[in-house]
Design a protein around this motif. Structure first.
Motif, PDB file in Angstrom:
ATOM      1  N   ALA A  48       0.849  -1.181   0.000  1.00  0.00           N
ATOM      2  CA  ALA A  48       0.000   0.000   0.000  1.00  0.00           C
ATOM      3  C   ALA A  48       0.883   1.229   0.000  1.00  0.00           C
ATOM      4  O   ALA A  48       1.973   1.213   0.575  1.00  0.00           O
ATOM      5  N   ALA A  49       0.419   2.310  -0.623  1.00  0.00           N
ATOM      6  CA  ALA A  49       1.230   3.511  -0.706  1.00  0.00           C
ATOM      7  C   ALA A  49       0.371   4.757  -0.860  1.00  0.00           C
ATOM      8  O   ALA A  49      -0.750   4.697  -1.368  1.00  0.00           O
ATOM      9  N   PHE A  50       0.928   5.883  -0.410  1.00  0.00           N
ATOM     10  CA  PHE A  50       0.406   7.209  -0.703  1.00  0.00           C
ATOM     11  C   PHE A  50       1.192   7.804  -1.857  1.00  0.00           C
ATOM     12  O   PHE A  50       2.390   7.569  -1.996  1.00  0.00           O
ATOM     13  N   THR A  68      -4.255   6.803  -2.678  1.00  0.00           N
ATOM     14  CA  THR A  68      -3.745   5.552  -2.136  1.00  0.00           C
ATOM     15  C   THR A  68      -3.756   4.478  -3.204  1.00  0.00           C
ATOM     16  O   THR A  68      -4.574   4.500  -4.133  1.00  0.00           O
ATOM     17  N   ASN A  69      -2.846   3.552  -3.056  1.00  0.00           N
ATOM     18  CA  ASN A  69      -2.726   2.440  -3.981  1.00  0.00           C
ATOM     19  C   ASN A  69      -2.506   1.173  -3.170  1.00  0.00           C
ATOM     20  O   ASN A  69      -1.644   1.149  -2.289  1.00  0.00           O
ATOM     21  N   TYR A  70      -3.277   0.128  -3.461  1.00  0.00           N
ATOM     22  CA  TYR A  70      -3.186  -1.127  -2.738  1.00  0.00           C
ATOM     23  C   TYR A  70      -2.933  -2.277  -3.695  1.00  0.00           C
ATOM     24  O   TYR A  70      -3.449  -2.290  -4.818  1.00  0.00           O
ATOM     25  N   ALA A  71      -2.163  -3.242  -3.230  1.00  0.00           N
ATOM     26  CA  ALA A  71      -2.049  -4.483  -3.967  1.00  0.00           C
ATOM     27  C   ALA A  71      -3.403  -5.183  -3.996  1.00  0.00           C
ATOM     28  O   ALA A  71      -4.165  -5.128  -3.026  1.00  0.00           O
ATOM     29  N   LYS A  92      -6.568  -5.550  -0.891  1.00  0.00           N
ATOM     30  CA  LYS A  92      -7.694  -4.625  -0.982  1.00  0.00           C
ATOM     31  C   LYS A  92      -8.872  -5.127  -0.160  1.00  0.00           C
ATOM     32  O   LYS A  92      -9.235  -6.300  -0.223  1.00  0.00           O
ATOM     33  N   GLY A  93      -9.454  -4.226   0.610  1.00  0.00           N
ATOM     34  CA  GLY A  93     -10.569  -4.574   1.470  1.00  0.00           C
ATOM     35  C   GLY A  93     -10.165  -5.113   2.820  1.00  0.00           C
ATOM     36  O   GLY A  93     -11.024  -5.266   3.702  1.00  0.00           O
ATOM     37  N   ARG A  94      -8.878  -5.404   3.014  1.00  0.00           N
ATOM     38  CA  ARG A  94      -8.397  -5.941   4.287  1.00  0.00           C
ATOM     39  C   ARG A  94      -7.403  -5.004   4.976  1.00  0.00           C
ATOM     40  O   ARG A  94      -7.380  -4.935   6.202  1.00  0.00           O
ATOM     41  N   PHE A  95      -6.572  -4.322   4.196  1.00  0.00           N
ATOM     42  CA  PHE A  95      -5.539  -3.442   4.748  1.00  0.00           C
ATOM     43  C   PHE A  95      -5.911  -1.988   4.497  1.00  0.00           C
ATOM     44  O   PHE A  95      -6.514  -1.651   3.472  1.00  0.00           O
ATOM     45  N   THR A  96      -5.496  -1.116   5.410  1.00  0.00           N
ATOM     46  CA  THR A  96      -5.717   0.314   5.269  1.00  0.00           C
ATOM     47  C   THR A  96      -4.455   1.069   5.642  1.00  0.00           C
ATOM     48  O   THR A  96      -3.916   0.877   6.730  1.00  0.00           O
ATOM     49  N   ILE A  97      -3.984   1.924   4.741  1.00  0.00           N
ATOM     50  CA  ILE A  97      -2.827   2.763   5.013  1.00  0.00           C
ATOM     51  C   ILE A  97      -3.307   4.113   5.525  1.00  0.00           C
ATOM     52  O   ILE A  97      -4.316   4.645   5.047  1.00  0.00           O
ATOM     53  N   LEU A 125      -0.132   0.941   8.950  1.00  0.00           N
ATOM     54  CA  LEU A 125      -0.797  -0.038   8.107  1.00  0.00           C
ATOM     55  C   LEU A 125      -1.659  -0.909   9.001  1.00  0.00           C
ATOM     56  O   LEU A 125      -1.137  -1.711   9.781  1.00  0.00           O
ATOM     57  N   GLN A 126      -2.972  -0.730   8.910  1.00  0.00           N
ATOM     58  CA  GLN A 126      -3.907  -1.564   9.640  1.00  0.00           C
ATOM     59  C   GLN A 126      -4.199  -2.789   8.796  1.00  0.00           C
ATOM     60  O   GLN A 126      -4.672  -2.669   7.666  1.00  0.00           O
ATOM     61  N   MET A 127      -3.926  -3.961   9.332  1.00  0.00           N
ATOM     62  CA  MET A 127      -4.084  -5.214   8.616  1.00  0.00           C
ATOM     63  C   MET A 127      -5.152  -6.040   9.325  1.00  0.00           C
ATOM     64  O   MET A 127      -4.964  -6.453  10.472  1.00  0.00           O
TER      65      MET A 127
END
Length: 115
Positions: free
Chosen positions: A48-50, A56-59, A63-68, A79-81
């Protein structure tokens, strides 16, 4: 320059959650920051990145599980996982690119997800 220190990794059962932190220091500000991971026998990959514009960009795999997220006052990125899976097991690295386009890495923090 930027110095990065990760923390928050550990051992968790599948379906559990972890919150990773990346504390940044140094005079140069970042134009982008993100999280990468490297699993055993695998290449390091973007998680994940800003971007400079705040996007934001997620692998796809997270997606749907992690939040940057970030707290500018604390100079810290998170990184909330959630709903962790065994395939999330990896060393997680904080990354930053400064205004002179120089790349920086933290030392990594181990995340292990058991089934």
């Amino acid at each position: 320059q930027v110095q990065l220190v990760e923390s928050g990794g550990g051992l968790v059962q599948a379906g559990g959650s972890l919150r990773l932190s990346c504390a940044a220091s140094g005079g140069a500000f970042s134009i982008s920051m993100g999280w990468y991971r490297q699993a055993p026998g695998k290449q390091r990959e973007l998680v994940a990145a800003f971007t400079r514009g705040g996007s934001t960009n997620y692998a796809d795999s997270v997606k749907g599980r992690f939040t940057i997220s970030r707290d500018n006052a604390k100079n810290t990125m998170y990184l909330q996982m959630n709903n962790l899976k065994p395939e999330d097991t990896a060393v997680y690295y904080c990354n930053a690119i400064d205004h002179l386009y120089r790349n920086y890495w933290g030392q990594g923090t181990q995340v292990t997800v058991s089934s």
